[in-house]
Scaffold this active site. Structure first.
Site, PDB file in Angstrom:
ATOM      1  N   LYS A  54       0.799  -1.329   0.024  1.00  0.00           N
ATOM      2  CA  LYS A  54      -0.241   0.037  -0.107  1.00  0.00           C
ATOM      3  C   LYS A  54       0.755   1.207   0.066  1.00  0.00           C
ATOM      4  O   LYS A  54       0.615   2.362  -0.930  1.00  0.00           O
ATOM      5  CB  LYS A  54      -0.836   0.191   1.300  1.00  0.00           C
ATOM      6  CG  LYS A  54      -1.925  -1.000   1.246  1.00  0.00           C
ATOM      7  CD  LYS A  54      -2.880  -1.158   2.367  1.00  0.00           C
ATOM      8  CE  LYS A  54      -4.036  -2.257   2.520  1.00  0.00           C
ATOM      9  NZ  LYS A  54      -4.660  -2.461   3.622  1.00  0.00           N
ATOM     10  N   GLN A  98      -4.678  -0.929   9.909  1.00  0.00           N
ATOM     11  CA  GLN A  98      -4.470  -2.536   9.104  1.00  0.00           C
ATOM     12  C   GLN A  98      -5.344  -3.421  10.290  1.00  0.00           C
ATOM     13  O   GLN A  98      -4.667  -3.436  11.363  1.00  0.00           O
ATOM     14  CB  GLN A  98      -3.305  -2.598   8.945  1.00  0.00           C
ATOM     15  CG  GLN A  98      -2.967  -4.119   8.352  1.00  0.00           C
ATOM     16  CD  GLN A  98      -3.424  -4.321   6.798  1.00  0.00           C
ATOM     17  OE1 GLN A  98      -3.640  -3.323   6.139  1.00  0.00           O
ATOM     18  NE2 GLN A  98      -4.076  -5.300   6.688  1.00  0.00           N
ATOM     19  N   ASP A 121     -10.946   2.695   4.075  1.00  0.00           N
ATOM     20  CA  ASP A 121     -11.213   1.396   4.030  1.00  0.00           C
ATOM     21  C   ASP A 121     -12.617   1.273   3.760  1.00  0.00           C
ATOM     22  O   ASP A 121     -13.326   0.091   3.371  1.00  0.00           O
ATOM     23  CB  ASP A 121     -10.985   0.585   5.400  1.00  0.00           C
ATOM     24  CG  ASP A 121      -9.766  -0.289   5.248  1.00  0.00           C
ATOM     25  OD1 ASP A 121      -9.442  -0.515   4.002  1.00  0.00           O
ATOM     26  OD2 ASP A 121      -9.105  -0.657   6.250  1.00  0.00           O
TER      27      ASP A 121
END
Length: 286
Positions: A54, A98, A121
């Site tokens: 990422k 995460q 997200d």
């Protein structure tokens, strides 16, 4: 029948290029670089690899990329304080924590602490609720990446019967909403679903997100169906495989995603797209 391959790697590269071009256009107009902050708590190897990808792609498309690698014993209050700091930071458009988090942390509390306009997200209840109301803000990355992949491949969806295997908040539930918004008729299946194989056999679209390797048997697949495999597992021999028995399913399906190279790249590409969207929406609001 031999299925057409839904090449997520190629589709993701095209999306990367579109995002990079739009960032360059922003800079030419005198606007700032979009900024993404990625928080990693602990040293889970798979998460570390994923976060590294990422961050690399962020820099590739011209984003400001900030990484926060915290030790496993970080307190929840310290993590929430960092989220608050990033919520208030005008250079940061997207905040990604995460998952999974260490056992002593409440992931839902952390997700809800993120400003919904920076929730790249797409997991915040506000963004999930907007998706349910057909007023989407920032989409959950994996389901929306699947929809982008299907759309780019020209796969017809309207009026199709769809099965989603798995009911997680990250994939299963928002995936069903994405399919519903595309005018499919979706059904969510889970561990208590009766006659699962028969239900799959009637589906025009099958999305497998159960987290069990080769759970979906090839002979369950309706001839010509679209098969999307969200699962990814490493076998004892080191090979990556998915939730679907790929070889036999590919003989019956009309379209199928490979593992690797299918859904995974689209998830990360959608994160970039969400971050750019967040930056543009924040600029428009100011």
């Amino acid at each position: 029948m031999t299925a057409k391959i839904l090449d997520g790697k190629a589709a993701a590269e095209r999306l990367h290029a579109r995002v990079e071009e739009q960032v360059q256009q922003r800079l030419k107009r005198g606007l700032r670089q979009p900024g993404l902050a990625v928080i990693l708590v602990g040293n889970d190897p798979a998460s570390s690899v994923y976060v590294g990808k990422k961050r690399k792609l962020c820099e590739q498309v011209g984003f400001i990329s900030r990484g926060y690698d915290l030790p496993t014993n970080t307190s929840q209050s310290a993590l929430l304080a960092l989220v608050d700091e990033l919520n208030a930071d005008p250079a940061i458009d997207g905040i990604l924590v995460q998952l999974p988090l260490p056992d002593h942390m409440d992931a839902n509390a952390v997700i809800e602490r993120i400003d919904p306009t920076k929730d790249v997200d797409g997991f915040h209840p506000v963004n999930m609720g907007r998706l349910a109301l057909r007023l989407p803000g920032l989409h959950p990355c994996t389901p929306h990446g699947v929809m982008t992949l299907l759309r780019d491949a020209g796969v017809p969806l309207e009026g199709k019967d769809a099965i989603v295997l798995g009911q997680s908040n990250i994939v299963g539930r928002p995936m069903a909403l994405e399919l519903l918004n595309a005018r499919c008729t979706p059904t969510i299946c889970h561990s208590r679903t009766a006659d699962l194989a028969a239900k799959v056999a009637r589906a025009d679209v099958v999305v497998a997100a159960v987290g069990k390797p080769h759970f979906v048997q090839g002979d369950w697949i309706k001839p010509g169906a679209v098969v999307v495999d969200v699962g990814i597992h490493r076998t004892d021999s080191g090979k990556l495989t998915g939730d679907v028995e790929y070889a036999s399913a590919a003989e019956r399906a009309g379209w199928i995603t490979p593992v690797p190279g299918g859904v995974g790249p689209m998830t990360v590409a959608t994160l970039l797209e969400n971050t750019l969207q967040a930056a543009e929406e924040r600029d428009a609001a100011n």
